[in-house]
Design a protein around this motif. Structure first.
Motif, mmCIF file in Angstrom:
data_model
loop_
_atom_site.group_PDB
_atom_site.id
_atom_site.type_symbol
_atom_site.label_atom_id
_atom_site.label_comp_id
_atom_site.label_asym_id
_atom_site.label_seq_id
_atom_site.Cartn_x
_atom_site.Cartn_y
_atom_site.Cartn_z
ATOM 1 N N TYR A 117 0.828 -1.210 0.000
ATOM 2 C CA TYR A 117 0.000 0.000 0.000
ATOM 3 C C TYR A 117 0.861 1.258 0.000
ATOM 4 O O TYR A 117 0.492 2.265 -0.586
ATOM 5 C CB TYR A 117 -0.967 0.003 1.190
ATOM 6 C CG TYR A 117 -2.103 -0.969 1.010
ATOM 7 C CD1 TYR A 117 -3.012 -0.835 -0.040
ATOM 8 C CD2 TYR A 117 -2.273 -2.034 1.886
ATOM 9 C CE1 TYR A 117 -4.048 -1.740 -0.207
ATOM 10 C CE2 TYR A 117 -3.318 -2.936 1.728
ATOM 11 C CZ TYR A 117 -4.199 -2.780 0.675
ATOM 12 O OH TYR A 117 -5.231 -3.664 0.504
ATOM 13 N N TYR A 153 1.807 1.803 -3.492
ATOM 14 C CA TYR A 153 0.591 2.235 -4.203
ATOM 15 C C TYR A 153 0.360 3.736 -3.982
ATOM 16 O O TYR A 153 0.149 4.492 -4.931
ATOM 17 C CB TYR A 153 -0.601 1.412 -3.711
ATOM 18 C CG TYR A 153 -1.954 1.882 -4.192
ATOM 19 C CD1 TYR A 153 -2.263 1.947 -5.549
ATOM 20 C CD2 TYR A 153 -2.947 2.233 -3.278
ATOM 21 C CE1 TYR A 153 -3.519 2.356 -5.976
ATOM 22 C CE2 TYR A 153 -4.202 2.640 -3.700
ATOM 23 C CZ TYR A 153 -4.488 2.700 -5.051
ATOM 24 O OH TYR A 153 -5.729 3.103 -5.466
ATOM 25 N N ILE A 182 -10.712 8.964 -10.775
ATOM 26 C CA ILE A 182 -10.358 8.057 -9.682
ATOM 27 C C ILE A 182 -11.538 7.137 -9.428
ATOM 28 O O ILE A 182 -12.653 7.600 -9.197
ATOM 29 C CB ILE A 182 -10.027 8.824 -8.385
ATOM 30 C CG1 ILE A 182 -8.856 9.781 -8.600
ATOM 31 C CG2 ILE A 182 -9.740 7.847 -7.244
ATOM 32 C CD1 ILE A 182 -8.609 10.733 -7.442
ATOM 33 N N ASP A 235 -12.418 4.015 -6.776
ATOM 34 C CA ASP A 235 -11.994 3.267 -5.603
ATOM 35 C C ASP A 235 -13.252 2.922 -4.810
ATOM 36 O O ASP A 235 -14.211 3.707 -4.823
ATOM 37 C CB ASP A 235 -11.048 4.113 -4.752
ATOM 38 C CG ASP A 235 -10.272 3.280 -3.756
ATOM 39 O OD1 ASP A 235 -9.169 2.832 -4.105
ATOM 40 O OD2 ASP A 235 -10.773 3.080 -2.629
ATOM 41 N N LEU A 247 -11.753 5.039 -1.077
ATOM 42 C CA LEU A 247 -10.533 5.865 -0.958
ATOM 43 C C LEU A 247 -9.700 5.565 0.278
ATOM 44 O O LEU A 247 -8.704 6.236 0.532
ATOM 45 C CB LEU A 247 -10.843 7.368 -1.008
ATOM 46 C CG LEU A 247 -11.447 7.914 -2.284
ATOM 47 C CD1 LEU A 247 -11.644 9.421 -2.165
ATOM 48 C CD2 LEU A 247 -10.589 7.593 -3.497
ATOM 49 N N GLU A 286 -7.428 3.383 1.142
ATOM 50 C CA GLU A 286 -6.002 3.059 0.992
ATOM 51 C C GLU A 286 -5.227 4.053 0.119
ATOM 52 O O GLU A 286 -4.050 3.858 -0.120
ATOM 53 C CB GLU A 286 -5.840 1.648 0.422
ATOM 54 C CG GLU A 286 -6.415 0.553 1.296
ATOM 55 C CD GLU A 286 -5.748 0.444 2.658
ATOM 56 O OE1 GLU A 286 -4.626 0.962 2.838
ATOM 57 O OE2 GLU A 286 -6.357 -0.166 3.548
ATOM 58 N N THR A 287 -5.860 5.109 -0.343
ATOM 59 C CA THR A 287 -5.202 6.022 -1.280
ATOM 60 C C THR A 287 -4.283 7.034 -0.621
ATOM 61 O O THR A 287 -3.379 7.554 -1.268
ATOM 62 C CB THR A 287 -6.239 6.807 -2.099
ATOM 63 O OG1 THR A 287 -7.017 7.624 -1.204
ATOM 64 C CG2 THR A 287 -7.132 5.880 -2.902
ATOM 65 N N LEU A 289 -17.012 6.176 -6.428
ATOM 66 C CA LEU A 289 -16.858 5.289 -5.274
ATOM 67 C C LEU A 289 -18.012 4.308 -5.160
ATOM 68 O O LEU A 289 -19.097 4.569 -5.675
ATOM 69 C CB LEU A 289 -16.822 6.127 -3.985
ATOM 70 C CG LEU A 289 -15.795 7.246 -3.904
ATOM 71 C CD1 LEU A 289 -16.062 8.116 -2.692
ATOM 72 C CD2 LEU A 289 -14.403 6.664 -3.857
ATOM 73 N N PRO A 334 -9.531 -0.864 -8.367
ATOM 74 C CA PRO A 334 -9.316 0.571 -8.160
ATOM 75 C C PRO A 334 -8.254 1.110 -9.114
ATOM 76 O O PRO A 334 -7.297 0.418 -9.450
ATOM 77 C CB PRO A 334 -8.818 0.661 -6.718
ATOM 78 C CG PRO A 334 -9.194 -0.627 -6.090
ATOM 79 C CD PRO A 334 -9.187 -1.640 -7.189
ATOM 80 N N THR A 348 -3.104 1.390 -11.089
ATOM 81 C CA THR A 348 -4.224 0.508 -10.762
ATOM 82 C C THR A 348 -3.787 -0.627 -9.847
ATOM 83 O O THR A 348 -2.652 -1.089 -9.923
ATOM 84 C CB THR A 348 -4.879 -0.062 -12.042
ATOM 85 O OG1 THR A 348 -6.028 -0.822 -11.671
ATOM 86 C CG2 THR A 348 -3.927 -0.927 -12.833
ATOM 87 N N ARG A 349 -4.711 -1.010 -8.970
ATOM 88 C CA ARG A 349 -4.524 -2.229 -8.185
ATOM 89 C C ARG A 349 -5.336 -3.315 -8.874
ATOM 90 O O ARG A 349 -6.390 -3.052 -9.432
ATOM 91 C CB ARG A 349 -5.016 -2.025 -6.752
ATOM 92 C CG ARG A 349 -4.100 -1.111 -6.005
ATOM 93 C CD ARG A 349 -4.397 -0.923 -4.520
ATOM 94 N NE ARG A 349 -5.468 -1.635 -3.917
ATOM 95 C CZ ARG A 349 -6.477 -1.033 -3.270
ATOM 96 N NH1 ARG A 349 -6.549 0.283 -3.177
ATOM 97 N NH2 ARG A 349 -7.410 -1.763 -2.704
ATOM 98 N N GLN A 357 -9.473 -4.735 -5.266
ATOM 99 C CA GLN A 357 -9.651 -3.780 -4.173
ATOM 100 C C GLN A 357 -9.191 -4.290 -2.810
ATOM 101 O O GLN A 357 -8.903 -3.498 -1.917
ATOM 102 C CB GLN A 357 -11.113 -3.350 -4.086
ATOM 103 C CG GLN A 357 -12.055 -4.459 -3.677
ATOM 104 C CD GLN A 357 -13.503 -4.090 -3.858
ATOM 105 O OE1 GLN A 357 -13.837 -3.179 -4.603
ATOM 106 N NE2 GLN A 357 -14.385 -4.789 -3.160
#
Length: 165
Positions: free
Chosen positions: A15, A18, A35, A37, A40, A42-43, A71, A110, A121-122, A125
């Motif tokens: 993370y 990230y 965006i 997610d 949000l 973990e951002t 979201l 995300p 990108t991950r 999630q």
């Protein structure tokens, strides 16, 4: 004459990496951010560094849609993100938050797209693994198309609306 070479995709597994990738992409953005997610969480956007980067983009962008955030739910922002909520309200002329249609809540990848060129990108999630890249294989275009489809069908959120009206 040298032809521009596409930069290879880079991967990350934590993370922290990230968030660093997100911050780098936001720092390099000049006009727009998309965006997606779930919430949000973990951002790191609520951090002072995240807020400063978003503030800079909002101040320099000439776009009415400079920052669009999609979201699954806004509960975490409403409870845990006073700085982000203030920023969104202060820049409501160029930011918008929407929630996806309940039927689209299974969408679980995300990502952030900066200036329609760069993506972070991950893969899922619930996991920190992901990649940083450009649109070499058309993946960015696919994510952008998905974003636009879900954006059109999503619901406007009161987050970032002055006085939540």
């Amino acid at each position: 004459m040298d032809t521009p070479r596409e930069q290879p995709e880079q991967t990350f597994d934590s993370y922290g990496d990230y968030r660093a990738a997100l911050f780098a992409a936001i720092g390099n953005a000049r006009q727009t951010l998309l965006i997606f997610d779930p919430d949000l969480r973990e951002t790191g956007l609520e951090s002072p560094q995240g807020i400063a980067l978003l503030e800079r983009l909002c101040a320099q962008s000439t776009r009415r849609d400079a920052v669009r955030i999609l979201l699954h739910t806004t509960g975490w922002i409403e409870r845990e993100c006073p700085r982000l909520t203030r920023l969104l309200a202060h820049h409501s002329h160029c930011t918008c938050v929407r929630t996806v249609d309940p039927g689209a809540r299974s969408w679980s990848q995300p990502f952030l797209i900066a200036d329609e060129r760069h993506v972070v990108t991950r893969f899922h999630q619930d996991l920190p693994r992901g990649k940083i890249g450009t649109d070499g294989a058309g993946g960015l275009a696919l994510l952008a198309t998905q974003f636009e489809t879900f954006w059109m069908n999503g619901e406007a959120s009161a987050v970032g609306t002055p006085l939540a009206l």
